[in-house]
Design a protein around this motif. Structure first.
Motif, PDB file in Angstrom:
ATOM      1  N   GLY A 195       0.827  -1.209   0.000  1.00 31.23           N
ATOM      2  CA  GLY A 195       0.000   0.000   0.000  1.00 31.23           C
ATOM      3  C   GLY A 195       0.856   1.252   0.000  1.00 31.23           C
TER       4      GLY A 195
ATOM      5  N   GLU B 119       2.400   1.804  -3.311  1.00 31.22           N
ATOM      6  CA  GLU B 119       1.402   2.273  -4.279  1.00 31.22           C
ATOM      7  C   GLU B 119       1.182   3.782  -4.139  1.00 31.22           C
ATOM      8  OE1 GLU B 119      -2.235  -0.231  -5.168  1.00 31.22           O
ATOM      9  OE2 GLU B 119      -3.170   1.530  -4.274  1.00 31.22           O
ATOM     10  N   VAL B 120       1.041   4.246  -2.896  1.00 28.33           N
ATOM     11  CA  VAL B 120       0.817   5.675  -2.667  1.00 28.33           C
ATOM     12  C   VAL B 120       2.016   6.490  -3.157  1.00 28.33           C
ATOM     13  CG1 VAL B 120       0.533   7.449  -0.887  1.00 28.33           C
ATOM     14  CG2 VAL B 120      -0.779   5.327  -0.746  1.00 28.33           C
TER      15      VAL B 120
ATOM     16  N   TRP C 107      -2.187   4.986  -6.654  1.00 28.57           N
ATOM     17  CA  TRP C 107      -3.466   4.753  -5.950  1.00 28.57           C
ATOM     18  C   TRP C 107      -4.587   5.439  -6.718  1.00 28.57           C
ATOM     19  CZ3 TRP C 107      -5.421   7.695  -1.098  1.00 28.57           C
ATOM     20  CH2 TRP C 107      -6.561   7.069  -0.599  1.00 28.57           C
ATOM     21  N   THR C 108      -5.573   4.662  -7.106  1.00 28.88           N
ATOM     22  CA  THR C 108      -6.669   5.249  -7.897  1.00 28.88           C
ATOM     23  C   THR C 108      -7.898   5.523  -7.046  1.00 28.88           C
ATOM     24  OG1 THR C 108      -7.396   3.029  -8.504  1.00 28.88           O
ATOM     25  CG2 THR C 108      -5.919   4.171 -10.054  1.00 28.88           C
TER      26      THR C 108
ATOM     27  N   TRP D 105     -10.392   4.717  -3.182  1.00 30.13           N
ATOM     28  CA  TRP D 105     -11.006   3.656  -2.367  1.00 30.13           C
ATOM     29  C   TRP D 105     -11.930   2.797  -3.214  1.00 30.13           C
ATOM     30  CZ3 TRP D 105     -15.346   1.244  -0.753  1.00 30.13           C
ATOM     31  CH2 TRP D 105     -15.252   0.493   0.440  1.00 30.13           C
TER      32      TRP D 105
ATOM     33  N   HIS E 264     -10.036  -3.279  -2.906  1.00 30.89           N
ATOM     34  CA  HIS E 264      -8.644  -2.804  -3.020  1.00 30.89           C
ATOM     35  C   HIS E 264      -7.733  -3.374  -1.934  1.00 30.89           C
ATOM     36  CE1 HIS E 264      -5.646   0.734  -2.580  1.00 30.89           C
ATOM     37  NE2 HIS E 264      -5.226  -0.075  -3.532  1.00 30.89           N
TER      38      HIS E 264
END
Ligand code: DGY
Length: 323
Positions: free
Chosen positions: A124, A127-128, A133-134, A136, A140
């Motif tokens: 996570g 990803e950020v 990150w697309t 919530w 996910h």
């Protein structure tokens, strides 16, 4: 009387270095460059005490031959499998370590790894930071709930008990553990823990397997392909003990094949080099040996070394004798 000559192999917390300077004729390693084998050997010819740590390898050759002046190794750390203890003994060199003071910090890192790998926190975060990150969504990065699961422990020493305490009282986990000697039942009960008869029983029942046995010949590759294969496919392996307890190639294969669900590691067989197979393995959280890395703990570890040296040079038995 002149002060004993002490050589420290790496940088230590400031407060401890100051205390060492006050008490001893100390040679500090101000640029924190790892010492070579020759430099360590040379230090042992010049100093009454050498203060190594886990990243220094003191094999039999270091103790061989004539001319060693060092009478005590004040090891900075509880683990001592980087020192050939038999060779030290044969050379008449005392070895001390720093037990007790790193229990909580190391237990915290085991819990950090359990949570990170189960909740995919490493993935996570990457990803950020990668701007990937697309947003919530219900599906996910779904991880595994830790609360209420079974923690399996191999080796029920001080750190393992602190891990069990956190897991049981903090996360409502059941704890099953294997330990060579019998652990007091009332104490185990207070940790929500039950002792089982074999490592296999731990492996077959646990959702998280946490390793807490010492490194060295007896536990070398204890977690081999066969034992990893006994874990549940949904289970995670956590290692805050020593890297060589795990066969890293077998672990990487098991992670990539889905034999187990993931691994959280703080220690490695060839650290700081990490097997490429592990670096690219799926569902793995990798930390750089952070178990005891808090200012409070590292200062307390250094102060333990100071106490051991002080006692030794006063002609007393140091509090934390290994040999
Ligand atoms: C130790 O003390 O042996 C640890 O591995 C260092 O954190």
């Amino acid at each position: 009387m002149s002060k004993p000559k002490v050589i420290v192999t790496r940088r230590w917390p400031e407060q401890v270095e100051a205390e060492m300077q006050r008490l001893f004729d100390v040679e500090l390693n101000t640029d924190d460059r790892p010492m070579t084998k020759d430099e360590i050997r040379n230090a042992m010819m010049r100093a009454d005490a050498l203060c190594p740590t886990v990243s220094d390898k003191l094999g039999p050759a270091i103790f061989a031959g004539e001319g060693i002046r060092t009478k005590i190794l004040g090891n900075f750390g509880v683990g001592f499998n980087h020192i050939d203890i038999e060779a030290a003994k044969a050379a008449g060199v005392r070895v001390t370590n720093t037990p007790g003071v790193l229990t909580d910090a190391t237990a915290d890192i085991a819990l950090t790894l359990i949570l990170m790998v189960a909740r995919r926190a490493g993935e996570g975060e990457r990803e950020v930071r990668d701007n990937a990150w697309t947003g919530w969504r219900p599906t996910h990065l779904l991880g595994t709930q830790v609360t209420g699961k079974t923690l399996g422990i191999i080796g029920m020493g001080r750190i393992a008990k602190a891990v069990a305490h956190r897991a049981h009282h903090g996360f409502g986990m059941d704890v099953a553990f294997y330990n060579r000697s019998k652990v007091d039942e009332a104490e185990a009960r207070s940790l929500g823990a039950r002792q089982v008869d074999s490592i296999d029983e731990v492996l077959e029942t646990a959702d998280f397997v946490s390793l807490h046995c010492p490194g060295g010949a007896e536990t070398f590759h204890l977690m081999n392909a066969e034992r990893i294969g006994r874990m549940k496919p949904s289970a995670y392996l956590i290692n805050t003990a020593r890297g060589d307890v795990v066969d890293e190639q077998a672990l990487a294969t098991a992670l990539n094949d889905g034999t187990i669900a993931g691994a959280g590691l703080d220690v490695y067989q060839g650290e700081p080099d990490i097997a490429p197979a592990l670096l690219s393995a799926k569902n793995t959280v990798l930390l750089p040996h952070l178990g005891s890395a808090t200012t409070e703990t590292r200062t307390a570890m250094g102060m333990k070394v100071v106490e051991n040296l002080k006692a030794f040079f006063a002609g007393e038995t140091p509090p934390d004798v290994v040999v």
